[in-house]
Write an enzyme that holds these catalytic residues in place. Sequence first.
Site, PDB file in Angstrom:
ATOM      1  N   VAL A  65      15.100   5.896 -30.476  1.00  0.00           N
ATOM      2  CA  VAL A  65      15.927   5.063 -29.587  1.00  0.00           C
ATOM      3  C   VAL A  65      15.203   3.804 -29.103  1.00  0.00           C
ATOM      4  CG1 VAL A  65      17.416   6.956 -28.789  1.00  0.00           C
ATOM      5  CG2 VAL A  65      15.360   6.364 -27.477  1.00  0.00           C
ATOM      6  N   TYR A 156       7.957   5.915 -15.183  1.00  0.00           N
ATOM      7  CA  TYR A 156       9.191   6.718 -15.315  1.00  0.00           C
ATOM      8  C   TYR A 156      10.194   6.361 -14.205  1.00  0.00           C
ATOM      9  CZ  TYR A 156      11.864  11.117 -15.888  1.00  0.00           C
ATOM     10  OH  TYR A 156      12.850  12.067 -16.087  1.00  0.00           O
ATOM     11  N   LYS A 160      14.052   5.048 -14.601  1.00  0.00           N
ATOM     12  CA  LYS A 160      15.201   5.841 -14.139  1.00  0.00           C
ATOM     13  C   LYS A 160      15.973   5.104 -13.034  1.00  0.00           C
ATOM     14  CE  LYS A 160      14.681   9.220 -17.038  1.00  0.00           C
ATOM     15  NZ  LYS A 160      15.671   9.429 -18.104  1.00  0.00           N
ATOM     16  N   ILE A 189      14.033  20.369 -14.011  1.00  0.00           N
ATOM     17  CA  ILE A 189      14.776  21.260 -14.905  1.00  0.00           C
ATOM     18  C   ILE A 189      13.792  21.925 -15.877  1.00  0.00           C
ATOM     19  CG2 ILE A 189      16.751  21.393 -16.498  1.00  0.00           C
ATOM     20  CD1 ILE A 189      17.453  20.223 -13.665  1.00  0.00           C
TER      21      ILE A 189
END
Length: 248
Positions: A65, A156, A160, A189
């Site tokens: 990507v 990060y 985000k 998660i």
Amino acid sequence: MRLKDKVALITGGANGIGRETARLFVLEGAFVAIADYDETAGVEVLLELQAAALVEQAIFVKVDVSDAISVEQMVSSVVEQFGTLDILINNAGITRDSMLSKMTLEQWHQVIDVNLNGVFYCTKFAAPHMVQKGKGKIINTSSIVGVNGNIGQTNYAATKAGVIGMTKTWAKELGFKGVTVNAVAPGYIETGMVAKVPEKVLQAMIEKVPLRRLGRPQDIAKAYLYLASDDADYVNGTVLEVDGGLVI
Ligand code: CAA
Ligand code: NAI
């Protein structure tokens, strides 16, 4: 069958949250393109679906990507094979955690390239297909870290938070063309990504969650499902926090 005959493209669909989402979407009747650069895991998912006699509803597309040309080819290949595109889940992402004082330029750029540029490239090439048919759903993966920041995650957190900015911008640009754009902001998660967090930090995080547990990939897959389904037709530009209450 909340996604019957819809075509969904899920980046990062070979592992973790994306993998669980691919399974759930197929069970809900969608045709799913699992797009990932991890070909081994992607083929594993197809084999699992084959065992459940569901493989004809899924394909694997190898993509990086962070490479615009690779993304353009991925979108063309999905539209060619399934004939259309209804749902894009911009889920692929990486971490390269380090304190600001130790973060290398390479760590900074790697995360920007995948988590921020990747979301831009995928949406840039996928959105026109949805605009053309006057209907579509784009779901971006942010993080509670994009809302609140986090120690060791300058790179990060920047990506985000950037994803939230793009989500709201595209919700305004594409909404009146029939395409909704929303984001999910997961807490911690249980996936390979969280397995890298030092045990002491992770335990402290779990203690802050009112539910006293990590999230499971299914918890996020179900949020993606809601936003991808007709149930969310009037939801646009929102950031759905799915974090067990970690940030309240
Ligand atoms: N919250 C609170 N304290 C933290 C922390 C955090 N997220 N991360 C590190 N610390 C603390 C450490 O416990 C340590 O404290 P002590 O000095 O009291 O022991 C101090 O900060 C320094 O940390 P390290 O000794 O580990 O320093 P290091 O340079 O070796 O490593 C690090 C730094 C790479 C950032 C490492 O601490 C780390 O990996 N921290 C976790 C970062 C994190 O939470 N990443 C989330 C990944 S999952 C994800 O990103 C998904 C998502 O969206 C939520
Ligand atoms: P994971 O590491 O289990 O899966 C990520 C997938 O993305 C992998 O299959 C990987 O091969 C793929 N990927 C990475 N770089 C790629 C690239 N350049 N091109 C194509 N594919 C690539 O991670 P997880 O946990 O499933 O994460 C999914 C998304 O959820 C990510 O965007 C992540 O930032 C986000 N997230 C995860 C949280 C967690 O606690 N696990 C919390 C908040 C957000």
